[in-house]
Design a protein around this motif. Structure first.
Motif, PDB file in Angstrom:
ATOM      1  N   GLN A 175       0.821  -1.206   0.000  1.00  0.00           N
ATOM      2  CA  GLN A 175       0.000   0.000   0.000  1.00  0.00           C
ATOM      3  C   GLN A 175       0.854   1.253   0.000  1.00  0.00           C
ATOM      4  O   GLN A 175       0.538   2.228  -0.660  1.00  0.00           O
ATOM      5  CB  GLN A 175      -0.939   0.013   1.213  1.00  0.00           C
ATOM      6  N   MET A 176       1.897   1.277   0.765  1.00  0.00           N
ATOM      7  CA  MET A 176       2.892   2.332   0.845  1.00  0.00           C
ATOM      8  C   MET A 176       2.390   3.566   1.577  1.00  0.00           C
ATOM      9  O   MET A 176       2.970   4.005   2.551  1.00  0.00           O
ATOM     10  CB  MET A 176       3.431   2.703  -0.536  1.00  0.00           C
ATOM     11  N   PHE A 177       1.282   4.177   1.107  1.00  0.00           N
ATOM     12  CA  PHE A 177       0.690   5.329   1.788  1.00  0.00           C
ATOM     13  C   PHE A 177      -0.812   5.122   1.891  1.00  0.00           C
ATOM     14  O   PHE A 177      -1.450   4.590   0.979  1.00  0.00           O
ATOM     15  CB  PHE A 177       0.987   6.626   1.042  1.00  0.00           C
ATOM     16  N   SER A 178      -1.377   5.588   2.996  1.00  0.00           N
ATOM     17  CA  SER A 178      -2.806   5.428   3.242  1.00  0.00           C
ATOM     18  C   SER A 178      -3.565   6.665   2.773  1.00  0.00           C
ATOM     19  O   SER A 178      -3.007   7.562   2.148  1.00  0.00           O
ATOM     20  CB  SER A 178      -3.044   5.205   4.741  1.00  0.00           C
ATOM     21  N   GLY A 179      -4.843   6.734   3.132  1.00  0.00           N
ATOM     22  CA  GLY A 179      -5.647   7.905   2.817  1.00  0.00           C
ATOM     23  C   GLY A 179      -5.686   8.929   3.929  1.00  0.00           C
ATOM     24  O   GLY A 179      -6.352   9.960   3.797  1.00  0.00           O
ATOM     25  N   GLU A 180      -4.975   8.670   5.017  1.00  0.00           N
ATOM     26  CA  GLU A 180      -4.949   9.602   6.136  1.00  0.00           C
ATOM     27  C   GLU A 180      -3.862  10.654   5.945  1.00  0.00           C
ATOM     28  O   GLU A 180      -2.957  10.499   5.117  1.00  0.00           O
ATOM     29  CB  GLU A 180      -4.744   8.846   7.449  1.00  0.00           C
ATOM     30  N   ARG A 181      -3.938  11.715   6.744  1.00  0.00           N
ATOM     31  CA  ARG A 181      -3.017  12.844   6.585  1.00  0.00           C
ATOM     32  C   ARG A 181      -1.735  12.638   7.376  1.00  0.00           C
ATOM     33  O   ARG A 181      -1.764  12.260   8.543  1.00  0.00           O
ATOM     34  CB  ARG A 181      -3.703  14.137   7.043  1.00  0.00           C
ATOM     35  N   GLY A 182      -0.609  12.889   6.718  1.00  0.00           N
ATOM     36  CA  GLY A 182       0.682  12.806   7.381  1.00  0.00           C
ATOM     37  C   GLY A 182       1.040  14.134   8.022  1.00  0.00           C
ATOM     38  O   GLY A 182       0.519  15.191   7.656  1.00  0.00           O
ATOM     39  N   PHE A 183       1.962  14.102   8.979  1.00  0.00           N
ATOM     40  CA  PHE A 183       2.359  15.324   9.672  1.00  0.00           C
ATOM     41  C   PHE A 183       3.305  16.178   8.832  1.00  0.00           C
ATOM     42  O   PHE A 183       3.441  17.375   9.066  1.00  0.00           O
ATOM     43  CB  PHE A 183       3.019  14.978  11.011  1.00  0.00           C
ATOM     44  N   ALA A 184       3.952  15.570   7.852  1.00  0.00           N
ATOM     45  CA  ALA A 184       4.886  16.295   6.987  1.00  0.00           C
ATOM     46  C   ALA A 184       4.898  15.598   5.632  1.00  0.00           C
ATOM     47  O   ALA A 184       4.552  14.409   5.532  1.00  0.00           O
ATOM     48  CB  ALA A 184       6.286  16.311   7.599  1.00  0.00           C
ATOM     49  N   PRO A 185       5.285  16.296   4.579  1.00  0.00           N
ATOM     50  CA  PRO A 185       5.355  15.654   3.260  1.00  0.00           C
ATOM     51  C   PRO A 185       6.311  14.470   3.254  1.00  0.00           C
ATOM     52  O   PRO A 185       7.332  14.473   3.943  1.00  0.00           O
ATOM     53  CB  PRO A 185       5.850  16.781   2.348  1.00  0.00           C
ATOM     54  N   SER A 186       5.955  13.459   2.489  1.00  0.00           N
ATOM     55  CA  SER A 186       6.805  12.289   2.282  1.00  0.00           C
ATOM     56  C   SER A 186       7.111  12.159   0.798  1.00  0.00           C
ATOM     57  O   SER A 186       6.444  12.770  -0.044  1.00  0.00           O
ATOM     58  CB  SER A 186       6.106  11.020   2.791  1.00  0.00           C
ATOM     59  N   PHE A 187       8.103  11.322   0.491  1.00  0.00           N
ATOM     60  CA  PHE A 187       8.576  11.229  -0.889  1.00  0.00           C
ATOM     61  C   PHE A 187       8.859   9.774  -1.253  1.00  0.00           C
ATOM     62  O   PHE A 187       9.163   8.948  -0.391  1.00  0.00           O
ATOM     63  CB  PHE A 187       9.844  12.069  -1.072  1.00  0.00           C
ATOM     64  N   ALA A 188       8.765   9.474  -2.545  1.00  0.00           N
ATOM     65  CA  ALA A 188       9.009   8.117  -3.011  1.00  0.00           C
ATOM     66  C   ALA A 188       9.531   8.137  -4.439  1.00  0.00           C
ATOM     67  O   ALA A 188       9.251   9.068  -5.212  1.00  0.00           O
ATOM     68  CB  ALA A 188       7.736   7.272  -2.930  1.00  0.00           C
ATOM     69  N   ASP A 189      10.278   7.110  -4.772  1.00  0.00           N
ATOM     70  CA  ASP A 189      10.812   6.900  -6.118  1.00  0.00           C
ATOM     71  C   ASP A 189      10.178   5.619  -6.635  1.00  0.00           C
ATOM     72  O   ASP A 189      10.415   4.536  -6.076  1.00  0.00           O
ATOM     73  CB  ASP A 189      12.340   6.779  -6.041  1.00  0.00           C
ATOM     74  N   ILE A 190       9.341   5.720  -7.669  1.00  0.00           N
ATOM     75  CA  ILE A 190       8.565   4.575  -8.142  1.00  0.00           C
ATOM     76  C   ILE A 190       8.774   4.369  -9.637  1.00  0.00           C
ATOM     77  O   ILE A 190       8.766   5.333 -10.414  1.00  0.00           O
ATOM     78  CB  ILE A 190       7.066   4.767  -7.830  1.00  0.00           C
ATOM     79  N   THR A 191       8.951   3.120 -10.025  1.00  0.00           N
ATOM     80  CA  THR A 191       9.019   2.751 -11.440  1.00  0.00           C
ATOM     81  C   THR A 191       7.899   1.773 -11.740  1.00  0.00           C
ATOM     82  O   THR A 191       7.750   0.755 -11.057  1.00  0.00           O
ATOM     83  CB  THR A 191      10.369   2.109 -11.786  1.00  0.00           C
ATOM     84  N   VAL A 192       7.103   2.083 -12.745  1.00  0.00           N
ATOM     85  CA  VAL A 192       5.967   1.245 -13.137  1.00  0.00           C
ATOM     86  C   VAL A 192       6.255   0.620 -14.497  1.00  0.00           C
ATOM     87  O   VAL A 192       6.643   1.313 -15.448  1.00  0.00           O
ATOM     88  CB  VAL A 192       4.668   2.071 -13.200  1.00  0.00           C
ATOM     89  N   SER A 193       6.046  -0.671 -14.581  1.00  0.00           N
ATOM     90  CA  SER A 193       6.144  -1.396 -15.850  1.00  0.00           C
ATOM     91  C   SER A 193       4.764  -1.435 -16.495  1.00  0.00           C
ATOM     92  O   SER A 193       3.767  -1.756 -15.831  1.00  0.00           O
ATOM     93  CB  SER A 193       6.660  -2.813 -15.605  1.00  0.00           C
ATOM     94  N   ILE A 194       4.715  -1.121 -17.786  1.00  0.00           N
ATOM     95  CA  ILE A 194       3.447  -1.091 -18.524  1.00  0.00           C
ATOM     96  C   ILE A 194       3.516  -2.133 -19.637  1.00  0.00           C
ATOM     97  O   ILE A 194       4.477  -2.153 -20.412  1.00  0.00           O
ATOM     98  CB  ILE A 194       3.194   0.310 -19.101  1.00  0.00           C
ATOM     99  N   PRO A 195       2.524  -3.017 -19.729  1.00  0.00           N
ATOM    100  CA  PRO A 195       2.594  -4.110 -20.707  1.00  0.00           C
ATOM    101  C   PRO A 195       2.536  -3.592 -22.137  1.00  0.00           C
ATOM    102  O   PRO A 195       2.139  -2.455 -22.389  1.00  0.00           O
ATOM    103  CB  PRO A 195       1.367  -4.954 -20.364  1.00  0.00           C
ATOM    104  N   PRO A 196       2.916  -4.434 -23.086  1.00  0.00           N
ATOM    105  CA  PRO A 196       2.923  -4.014 -24.498  1.00  0.00           C
ATOM    106  C   PRO A 196       1.541  -3.580 -24.967  1.00  0.00           C
ATOM    107  O   PRO A 196       0.511  -4.002 -24.442  1.00  0.00           O
ATOM    108  CB  PRO A 196       3.384  -5.288 -25.226  1.00  0.00           C
ATOM    109  N   SER A 197       1.525  -2.738 -25.986  1.00  0.00           N
ATOM    110  CA  SER A 197       0.272  -2.171 -26.492  1.00  0.00           C
ATOM    111  C   SER A 197      -0.673  -3.226 -27.037  1.00  0.00           C
ATOM    112  O   SER A 197      -1.893  -3.021 -27.064  1.00  0.00           O
ATOM    113  CB  SER A 197       0.569  -1.139 -27.582  1.00  0.00           C
ATOM    114  N   LYS A 198      -0.161  -4.369 -27.442  1.00  0.00           N
ATOM    115  CA  LYS A 198      -1.037  -5.407 -28.004  1.00  0.00           C
ATOM    116  C   LYS A 198      -1.964  -6.011 -26.958  1.00  0.00           C
ATOM    117  O   LYS A 198      -2.963  -6.662 -27.319  1.00  0.00           O
ATOM    118  CB  LYS A 198      -0.200  -6.501 -28.657  1.00  0.00           C
ATOM    119  N   VAL A 199      -1.672  -5.813 -25.676  1.00  0.00           N
ATOM    120  CA  VAL A 199      -2.525  -6.384 -24.631  1.00  0.00           C
ATOM    121  C   VAL A 199      -3.258  -5.315 -23.834  1.00  0.00           C
ATOM    122  O   VAL A 199      -3.939  -5.628 -22.859  1.00  0.00           O
ATOM    123  CB  VAL A 199      -1.705  -7.275 -23.664  1.00  0.00           C
TER     124      VAL A 199
END
Length: 423
Positions: free
Chosen positions: A57-81
């Motif tokens: 989940q990484m982050f919830s829907g509740e409010r944090g006391f200070a900003p947080s940061f993340a580095d995320i890479t998403v793989s996207i399947p080929p256009s044929k699918v």
């Protein structure tokens, strides 16, 4: 709650209860394998959400006391699918990169780490440009990540992707909480804008906001302009899709920004049922995302403020709420990406937006697929299993509809002009 508003809520519940299949939650656990032909989107994330201890989940829907940061890479399947405009949610976990969106990396960052990562990503970009995406109402963290990855992939926008995600509980009945969460995030977003303005590596900034995210974007830009006396010239394009913003407040926000503003482009749809419901909630004041730009006083005011308008009302795309056209027309998304990649503002007269864009997309956008509205969501617009789980019990007490009961979108209309009745 008034009878009319109660009717609208019950009808929307019917749309949601009958409108979509389930999918796994907490999909952000990285997978090790990749797939031939898959693409990758690397994004930096800043959020005012609180961290989650739930794996995937990484982050919830509740409010944090200070900003947080993340580095995320998403793989996207080929256009044929996968159709353009769709997020290929996994049907089971772990995600399969050959057929699903999948996370390859999801690392939490410190503030200093986020600055270093932004610097590295911007340096990989030939024109050192950044695009900031601010999602709308009713979005879980994973929704915002996957939808922004889809937008970046399908648009071909070459800018460095920077996702701003604010505390949304991902529930239709959490509209008030979500709205206050945008207010909670204003200062943090202005701080980000100020940093981008001062960072010598960043040469160009574009902003894309949707629905309730428009309020957050406009308020933060307004604060920045008042504090600095103007908005920075490196802020080139501000794109406002289906803005859930009071027209009078919008007028005031634009005035407070002063004459030296980015080029604003407003995407509107007069048949937007989600904004029609929002209008009822906010005292029958029109929302800027559903105005008729050809009528007074809007036509004159938009022209005076040099705000370009793209009217999507006649485009035959989107779900029954008519609030996801901007996401569901691949032609529009790709055109925007092409213009930004060429370093041209959307209000450039050579773009041929408006009638030409409408002519190019009307009749063809309907083939875009109907699952593209998760991040570009509006009030009462995201229709997924998570939402149903969040509010099923609340609905039973509010409307008398039993949890799990099915109603159809034809029970009554969410539009103010409907002649249908909810008894």
């Amino acid at each position: 709650m008034s009878r009319a508003l109660r009717c609208a809520v019950i009808c929307t519940v019917g749309i949601v209860l009958s409108g979509c299949a389930g999918r796994p939650k907490n999909v952000l656990l990285p997978v090790a394998e990749t797939s031939p032909g898959a693409s990758k989107v690397e994004m930096l994330v800043t959020t005012t959400r609180s961290r989650s201890s739930v794996p995937g989940q990484m982050f919830s829907g509740e409010r944090g006391f200070a900003p947080s940061f993340a580095d995320i890479t998403v793989s996207i399947p080929p256009s044929k699918v996968r159709k353009v405009g769709e997020v290929a949610w996994p049907k089971k976990l772990p995600s399969n990169p050959a057929t699903d969106f999948a996370v390859l990396k999801a690392d939490a960052l410190t503030l200093d780490g986020a600055k270093l990562r932004l610097n590295a990503l911007v340096k990989k970009n030939p024109d050192h440009s950044v695009i900031v995406f601010i999602h709308g109402f009713n979005n879980r963290f994973e929704d915002s990540v996957y939808r922004f990855a889809q937008i970046m992939q399908d648009s071909g926008i070459p800018n460095t992707p920077l996702l701003v995600t604010w505390p949304s509980r991902g529930s239709l009945l959490a509209y008030g909480y979500d709205r206050e969460s945008t207010n909670y995030t204003r200062n943090a977003l202005e701080t980000l804008f100020q940093y981008l303005a001062k960072d010598p590596e960043v040469k160009d900034v574009s902003i894309l906001a949707h629905s309730m995210g428009n309020w957050l974007a406009l308020e933060s830009l307004r604060q920045m302009a008042i504090r600095n006396g103007r908005l920075p010239p490196k802020f080139k394009n501000v794109m406002l899709a289906d803005a859930d913003v009071d027209v009078d407040v919008f007028r005031s926000q634009i005035a407070d920004m002063g004459p030296q503003r980015p080029k604003f482009t407003l995407f509107v749809s007069r048949d937007d049922r989600a904004l029609a419901l929002s209008r009822r909630v906010w005292g029958d004041i029109p929302r800027i995302g559903s105005i008729d730009p050809e009528q007074s006083p809007y036509k004159e005011e938009l022209a005076a403020n040099k705000i370009a308008v793209i009217d999507l009302t006649k485009i035959k795309a989107g779900d029954s709420l008519h609030h996801s056209k901007f996401a569901e027309s691949p032609q529009i998304v790709q055109l925007i990406g092409a213009r930004i990649s060429q370093g041209q503002t959307l209000t450039d007269s050579r773009v041929g937006l408006g009638d030409k864009l409408l002519a190019a997309t009307t009749g063809t956008a309907a083939a875009a697929g109907s699952a593209a509205g998760l991040i570009l969501s509006a009030p009462i617009a995201v229709v997924d299993q998570n939402t149903r789980e969040n509010y099923a019990n609340q609905v039973a007490g509010l409307s008398g509809v039993k949890s799990g009961a099915k109603r159809t979108a034809n029970d009554c209309s969410a539009t103010p002009t409907s002649t249908k009745r909810c008894d």
